[in-house]
Scaffold this motif. Structure first.
Motif, PDB file in Angstrom:
ATOM      1  N   ALA A 165       0.841  -1.203   0.000  1.00  0.00           N
ATOM      2  CA  ALA A 165       0.000   0.000   0.000  1.00  0.00           C
ATOM      3  C   ALA A 165       0.876   1.254   0.000  1.00  0.00           C
ATOM      4  CB  ALA A 165      -0.924  -0.007   1.220  1.00  0.00           C
ATOM      5  N   TYR A 166       1.966   1.190   0.753  1.00  0.00           N
ATOM      6  CA  TYR A 166       2.926   2.295   0.810  1.00  0.00           C
ATOM      7  C   TYR A 166       3.647   2.455  -0.528  1.00  0.00           C
ATOM      8  CZ  TYR A 166       6.999   4.923   2.609  1.00  0.00           C
ATOM      9  OH  TYR A 166       7.979   5.854   2.827  1.00  0.00           O
ATOM     10  N   LEU A 167       4.073   1.316  -1.114  1.00  0.00           N
ATOM     11  CA  LEU A 167       4.852   1.371  -2.351  1.00  0.00           C
ATOM     12  C   LEU A 167       4.025   1.810  -3.554  1.00  0.00           C
ATOM     13  CD1 LEU A 167       7.106  -1.815  -2.050  1.00  0.00           C
ATOM     14  CD2 LEU A 167       7.776   0.578  -1.755  1.00  0.00           C
ATOM     15  N   ILE A 168       2.722   1.508  -3.544  1.00  0.00           N
ATOM     16  CA  ILE A 168       1.870   1.918  -4.675  1.00  0.00           C
ATOM     17  C   ILE A 168       1.882   3.436  -4.825  1.00  0.00           C
ATOM     18  CG2 ILE A 168      -0.525   2.102  -5.472  1.00  0.00           C
ATOM     19  CD1 ILE A 168      -0.974  -0.703  -4.256  1.00  0.00           C
ATOM     20  N   THR A 169       1.545   4.132  -3.750  1.00  0.00           N
ATOM     21  CA  THR A 169       1.463   5.593  -3.832  1.00  0.00           C
ATOM     22  C   THR A 169       2.853   6.219  -3.929  1.00  0.00           C
ATOM     23  OG1 THR A 169       1.260   5.614  -1.419  1.00  0.00           O
ATOM     24  CG2 THR A 169      -0.764   5.785  -2.696  1.00  0.00           C
ATOM     25  N   LEU A 170       3.821   5.631  -3.230  1.00  0.00           N
ATOM     26  CA  LEU A 170       5.180   6.160  -3.300  1.00  0.00           C
ATOM     27  C   LEU A 170       5.734   6.044  -4.715  1.00  0.00           C
ATOM     28  CD1 LEU A 170       7.562   7.234  -1.521  1.00  0.00           C
ATOM     29  CD2 LEU A 170       8.331   4.868  -1.388  1.00  0.00           C
ATOM     30  N   PHE A 197       3.358  12.796   6.574  1.00  0.00           N
ATOM     31  CA  PHE A 197       4.051  11.618   7.077  1.00  0.00           C
ATOM     32  C   PHE A 197       3.848  11.473   8.583  1.00  0.00           C
ATOM     33  CE2 PHE A 197       7.395   8.467   7.369  1.00  0.00           C
ATOM     34  CZ  PHE A 197       7.459   7.935   6.095  1.00  0.00           C
ATOM     35  N   GLY A 198       3.920  12.598   9.278  1.00  0.00           N
ATOM     36  CA  GLY A 198       3.730  12.548  10.726  1.00  0.00           C
ATOM     37  C   GLY A 198       2.323  12.149  11.121  1.00  0.00           C
ATOM     38  N   VAL A 199       1.321  12.750  10.474  1.00  0.00           N
ATOM     39  CA  VAL A 199      -0.080  12.442  10.800  1.00  0.00           C
ATOM     40  C   VAL A 199      -0.393  10.984  10.503  1.00  0.00           C
ATOM     41  CG1 VAL A 199      -2.472  12.917  10.138  1.00  0.00           C
ATOM     42  CG2 VAL A 199      -0.885  14.820  10.511  1.00  0.00           C
ATOM     43  N   THR A 200       0.053  10.504   9.345  1.00  0.00           N
ATOM     44  CA  THR A 200      -0.236   9.109   8.999  1.00  0.00           C
ATOM     45  C   THR A 200       0.532   8.134   9.892  1.00  0.00           C
ATOM     46  OG1 THR A 200       1.429   9.273   7.230  1.00  0.00           O
ATOM     47  CG2 THR A 200      -0.872   9.552   6.606  1.00  0.00           C
ATOM     48  N   SER A 201       1.716   8.518  10.352  1.00  0.00           N
ATOM     49  CA  SER A 201       2.447   7.672  11.297  1.00  0.00           C
ATOM     50  C   SER A 201       1.656   7.477  12.582  1.00  0.00           C
ATOM     51  CB  SER A 201       3.815   8.282  11.615  1.00  0.00           C
ATOM     52  OG  SER A 201       4.642   8.314  10.476  1.00  0.00           O
ATOM     53  N   VAL A 202       1.072   8.569  13.074  1.00  0.00           N
ATOM     54  CA  VAL A 202       0.246   8.476  14.292  1.00  0.00           C
ATOM     55  C   VAL A 202      -0.993   7.616  14.020  1.00  0.00           C
ATOM     56  CG1 VAL A 202      -1.151   9.808  15.921  1.00  0.00           C
ATOM     57  CG2 VAL A 202       1.085  10.680  15.184  1.00  0.00           C
ATOM     58  N   ALA A 203      -1.601   7.789  12.835  1.00  0.00           N
ATOM     59  CA  ALA A 203      -2.781   6.998  12.487  1.00  0.00           C
ATOM     60  C   ALA A 203      -2.449   5.505  12.419  1.00  0.00           C
ATOM     61  CB  ALA A 203      -3.352   7.473  11.154  1.00  0.00           C
ATOM     62  N   ILE A 204      -1.290   5.177  11.849  1.00  0.00           N
ATOM     63  CA  ILE A 204      -0.873   3.769  11.766  1.00  0.00           C
ATOM     64  C   ILE A 204      -0.671   3.197  13.163  1.00  0.00           C
ATOM     65  CG2 ILE A 204       1.023   2.253  11.046  1.00  0.00           C
ATOM     66  CD1 ILE A 204       1.355   4.213   8.625  1.00  0.00           C
ATOM     67  N   ALA A 205      -0.022   3.967  14.028  1.00  0.00           N
ATOM     68  CA  ALA A 205       0.229   3.497  15.392  1.00  0.00           C
ATOM     69  C   ALA A 205      -1.063   3.241  16.153  1.00  0.00           C
ATOM     70  CB  ALA A 205       1.081   4.518  16.140  1.00  0.00           C
ATOM     71  N   ARG A 234      -1.225   3.490   5.497  1.00  0.00           N
ATOM     72  CA  ARG A 234       0.077   3.263   4.855  1.00  0.00           C
ATOM     73  C   ARG A 234       0.088   3.821   3.425  1.00  0.00           C
ATOM     74  NH1 ARG A 234       5.060   2.169   6.047  1.00  0.00           N
ATOM     75  NH2 ARG A 234       5.308   0.446   4.584  1.00  0.00           N
ATOM     76  N   ALA A 235      -1.030   3.680   2.717  1.00  0.00           N
ATOM     77  CA  ALA A 235      -1.103   4.253   1.368  1.00  0.00           C
ATOM     78  C   ALA A 235      -0.956   5.767   1.415  1.00  0.00           C
ATOM     79  CB  ALA A 235      -2.420   3.854   0.706  1.00  0.00           C
ATOM     80  N   LEU A 236      -1.617   6.406   2.375  1.00  0.00           N
ATOM     81  CA  LEU A 236      -1.502   7.859   2.524  1.00  0.00           C
ATOM     82  C   LEU A 236      -0.087   8.256   2.950  1.00  0.00           C
ATOM     83  CD1 LEU A 236      -4.911   8.569   4.302  1.00  0.00           C
ATOM     84  CD2 LEU A 236      -4.309   9.056   1.912  1.00  0.00           C
ATOM     85  N   GLN A 237       0.535   7.424   3.770  1.00  0.00           N
ATOM     86  CA  GLN A 237       1.915   7.694   4.187  1.00  0.00           C
ATOM     87  C   GLN A 237       2.859   7.617   2.995  1.00  0.00           C
ATOM     88  OE1 GLN A 237       4.054   4.789   6.657  1.00  0.00           O
ATOM     89  NE2 GLN A 237       4.518   6.443   8.091  1.00  0.00           N
TER      90      GLN A 237
END
Length: 469
Positions: free
Chosen positions: A54-59, A86-94, A106-109
């Motif tokens: 999901a991360y690699l698709i958008t990246l 990156f910071g907001v999505t990191s908190v969301a993932i956690a 992860r896609a948004l990150q």
């Protein structure tokens, strides 16, 4: 940092290092956390694949747009958006309550991360000139390389002694420091009046890749005959083809196809596809299997591949210098084939597991081969393109590497036979070896040595980080 730098230059370089460090660190800690994530949120191997892909698709799709966005809106603004996202999505993932929520985050990150590394290097090239620029990029390389060492170790320690969720919060503090420094430095946003962003191309590329990956990941569960598999596969292929066709006719292509008319650039990117597809697959499989199959802790699994990084750091600059003298073809042939031999050594892994005899020899050969490959590969690709187009050439090569990793990880369940047990691990090792040897043979057949260049040496660790950032 060099004492000849002004205070502002030191601040700019620190910003560039921290912004890139955030992206590289996240890429290196994730694999270590995958078993713990699937244990808590469920979904097994498919969840683990989606967390990475999901991360690699958008990246991979948006890194090609990053240069256009910087030109249109300014480097500092794009970097701020990337850092905050990156910071907001990191908190969301956690805080993710479900696997589905985590995958979307992860896609948004990945979308946020696509703007960090290109904008950080753009800050350096805009601030420093001549020999000072070379020194600054050297410092950036050395500092960001530490993420490759620190990431797996930090990730393993957090998973073993705290929580996998805290792994994704490691980068929040450096993000906050970078934003503060960015405000303090008052970086001016130089915008090109004729710059434009082809959002339609970005959408076609992202949706096309996303649907193809969905079909590859879910196929072992649903089967090829399911319309939920073949329909996304067909639509994804059509959308991605439309993206490629659009690049021929749009005024502002994010993927300039004329670059591929240059022999070393096109062959180098084919080799990149094989090599970095294999490296991404190997990095995923080894860390996950060592925890789930061999029973190692997350910390020990993270340390398992440390010899690869150490050998890369120690030897890659020497290999780059020799390739500059003798040409890249020999190194781009021997390096991947050496890594292929290292992958084959993983076939010695047995139920009676022993890291020192079954895994370490593989890691040593992989490290030697990677050190021989990375800098010559980068030099061959970028050296084939005029200097004024080196930025987009580098972005294309980065995107190719990420998409290659995206596809191999998506196809893992098919490659491994549905499950990452010992038999699946061996199948993945064979497939990895085949890809690496293919990369070496493609290089031997297609790469041409050119006269030694006076251009600066390629950034080895930055390119090595392509498959992990």
């Amino acid at each position: 940092m060099s004492q000849t730098m002004s205070g502002r230059e030191r601040t700019i370089l620190t910003i560039a290092v921290l912004a890139s460090f955030v992206a590289f660190l996240d890429g290196t800690v994730v694999n270590v956390a995958l078993p713990a994530i699937s244990d808590e949120l469920g979904g097994g191997l498919a969840t683990q694949q989606w967390v990475v892909d999901a991360y690699l698709i958008t990246l991979g799709a948006l890194i090609l747009v990053a240069g256009s966005a910087s030109d249109a809106y300014g480097r500092a603004l794009v970097m701020r958006i990337g850092l905050i996202g990156f910071g907001v999505t990191s908190v969301a993932i956690a805080a993710a309550p479900t696997a589905e929520f985590l995958i979307v985050a992860r896609a948004l990150q990945g979308a946020a991360g696509a703007f960090l590394v290109p904008s950080s290097l753009a800050l350096i090239t805009a601030t420093f000139r001549g020999a000072a620029q070379g020194r600054a990029i050297g410092i950036w390389t050395a500092m960001t390389t530490t993420a490759m060492i620190a990431g797996p170790i930090l990730g393993g320690l957090f998973v073993d002694f705290l929580s996998w969720r805290l792994v994704f919060l490691i980068n929040v503090i450096p993000i906050a420091i970078t934003l503060w420094l960015l405000a303090r430095a008052r970086v001016s946003d130089d915008r090109k009046p004729d710059a434009a962003i082809d959002w339609l191309s970005a959408a076609l590329c992202t949706l096309g890749l996303g649907l193809l990956v969905f079909a590859l990941i879910e196929q072992p569960r649903l089967g090829w005959s399911s319309p939920l598999i073949w329909l996304p596969l067909v639509v994804g292929a059509v959308l991605f083809t439309a993206f490629i066709v659009r690049q021929r006719f749009t005024r502002h292509p994010v993927l300039p196809l004329d670059l591929f008319r240059v022999r070393n650039f096109s062959v180098g990117n084919i080799a990149t596809t094989f090599i970095y597809g294999a490296l991404s697959l190997n990095g995923f499989v080894v860390v996950v299997y060592l925890q789930q199959g061999a029973g190692l802790s997350a910390t020990l699994a993270g340390l398992a591949s440390l010899p690869v990084t150490i050998l890369l750091i120690l030897l890659s600059s020497r290999a780059g210098a020799l390739a500059g003298r003798w040409g890249p073809r020999f190194f781009m042939t021997v390096g991947p084939i050496t890594m292929g031999a290292g992958a084959l050594l993983l076939l010695t892994v047995a139920p009676d597991f022993n890291y020192w005899w079954q895994v370490l020899p593989s890691m040593i050969l992989m490290g030697l081969g990677l050190a021989l490959t990375v800098s010559p590969l980068t030099s061959a690709i970028l050296g084939a393109i005029d200097t004024e187009r080196s930025g987009i050439a580098s972005a294309v090569n980065n995107a190719v590497a990420r998409v290659a990793g995206l596809v191999t990880i998506a196809a893992l369940a098919t490659i491994a036979g549905g499950e990452l047990d010992l038999d699946g691990f061996h199948r993945a090792a064979l497939f990895t070896a085949a890809l690496l040897i293919a990369g070496g043979l493609v290089s031997w057949a297609g790469i041409r040595n050119t006269a030694p260049s006076t251009a600066p040496a390629a950034d080895a660790s930055g390119q090595a980080g392509k498959n992990s950032a």
